[in-house]
Design an enzyme around this catalytic site. Structure first.
Site, mmCIF file in Angstrom:
data_model
loop_
_atom_site.group_PDB
_atom_site.id
_atom_site.type_symbol
_atom_site.label_atom_id
_atom_site.label_comp_id
_atom_site.label_asym_id
_atom_site.label_seq_id
_atom_site.Cartn_x
_atom_site.Cartn_y
_atom_site.Cartn_z
ATOM 1 C CB SER A 145 -0.884 0.006 1.248
ATOM 2 O OG SER A 145 -1.491 1.276 1.453
ATOM 3 C CE1 TYR A 168 -4.129 -1.868 4.295
ATOM 4 C CE2 TYR A 168 -2.923 0.200 4.161
ATOM 5 C CZ TYR A 168 -3.579 -0.843 3.538
ATOM 6 O OH TYR A 168 -3.682 -0.873 2.169
#
Length: 256
Positions: A145, A168
């Site tokens: 990401s 995350y």
């Protein structure tokens, strides 16, 4: 360019998900066979049917896979199937995932790291072991990401209930270095492991968030999931021979 993946067989983990199902479609369009795996086979069928994909086609094999179960992952690579490449688009997490920073407990943080980063480790490990056993070209693509590359911009979450989960950021940044470790450990040009790092993908987020996010891009805002597929197909194909341990960022300039 069509038929990038002719005569290849590609394993897609998380094939029932938003990205995974589109990857199955894109891989099939490029001439490959697909092993579509997810924890829920019925979910795969529904997701692929929504894309007008014939799940009974001889080009598709559906498998149940709990990527957080080590034995399950190991058995996947030892069932005799020929595999030329794999994509891990899974996103395992617990029920408390997504809490704001001060509300995250150590127990929950550790559990999410174990579920997501731990499963990515064992999946990558078993892809490498499969290659080491068969010694035939293999390309693995993991999904990181932009928030594995740059720090979050928390201002875009104002006036929403959303946040950028701390787990995350930790997982996706660690995944980039895990890729490099595996590439160096195997150290064979025929085995390639790379990442694609998408920016935000549209999934019916609040209007306030979408507008704030768009102001940080070059105009596209949140990406359609299809925007990510091309980079994955490139990394799976022979067009990316000798691209090893790299990370392709697809974010319309958000991380600049």
């Amino acid at each position: 360019m069509k038929n990038l993946l002719n005569n290849k067989t590609v394993l897609v983990a998380g094939a029932g998900g938003l990205l995974g199902s589109r990857l199955v479609s894109g891989i099939l369009e490029q001439g490959a066979k697909v092993i579509a795996a997810d924890i829920n086979v019925e979910k795969i069928k529904v997701s692929l049917a929504a894309l007008n994909i014939d799940v009974d086609s001889p080009l598709i094999k559906l498998l149940a896979l709990d990527i957080t179960n080590e034995d399950n992952v190991k058995s996947l690579f030892s069932d005799g199937s020929h595999i030329d490449g794999a994509v891990n688009s899974t996103y395992p997490r617990n029920k408390d995932y997504g809490a704001h920073f001060f509300d995250v407990t150590l127990e929950s943080f550790n559990e999410n790291l174990s579920l997501h980063l731990g499963s990515s480790f064992v999946f990558s490990q078993q892809c490498a072991a499969y290659f080491t056993k068969h010694r035939k070209p293999f390309s693995l693509v993991n999904i990181s990401s932009i928030y594995g590359v740059v720090a979050p911009d928390f201002s875009i979450y104002k006036n929403t209930r959303m946040t950028m989960p701390v787990e995350y950021a930790a997982i996706k940044s660690a995944l980039l270095h895990l890729n490099k470790y595996v590439a160096k450990y195997v150290s064979d040009s025929r085995f390639r492991i790379n990442c694609v790092s998408p920016g935000g993908i549209y999934d019916n987020q609040p209007k306030e968030f979408l507008a704030a996010y768009r102001s940080n891009t070059h105009g596209a805002g949140m990406l359609d999931v299809e925007s990510v597929v091309g980079s994955v197909l490139f990394l799976l194909s022979d067009q990316s021979a000798y691209v090893v341990g790299q990370n392709i960022i697809v974010d319309d300039g958000f991380s600049l």
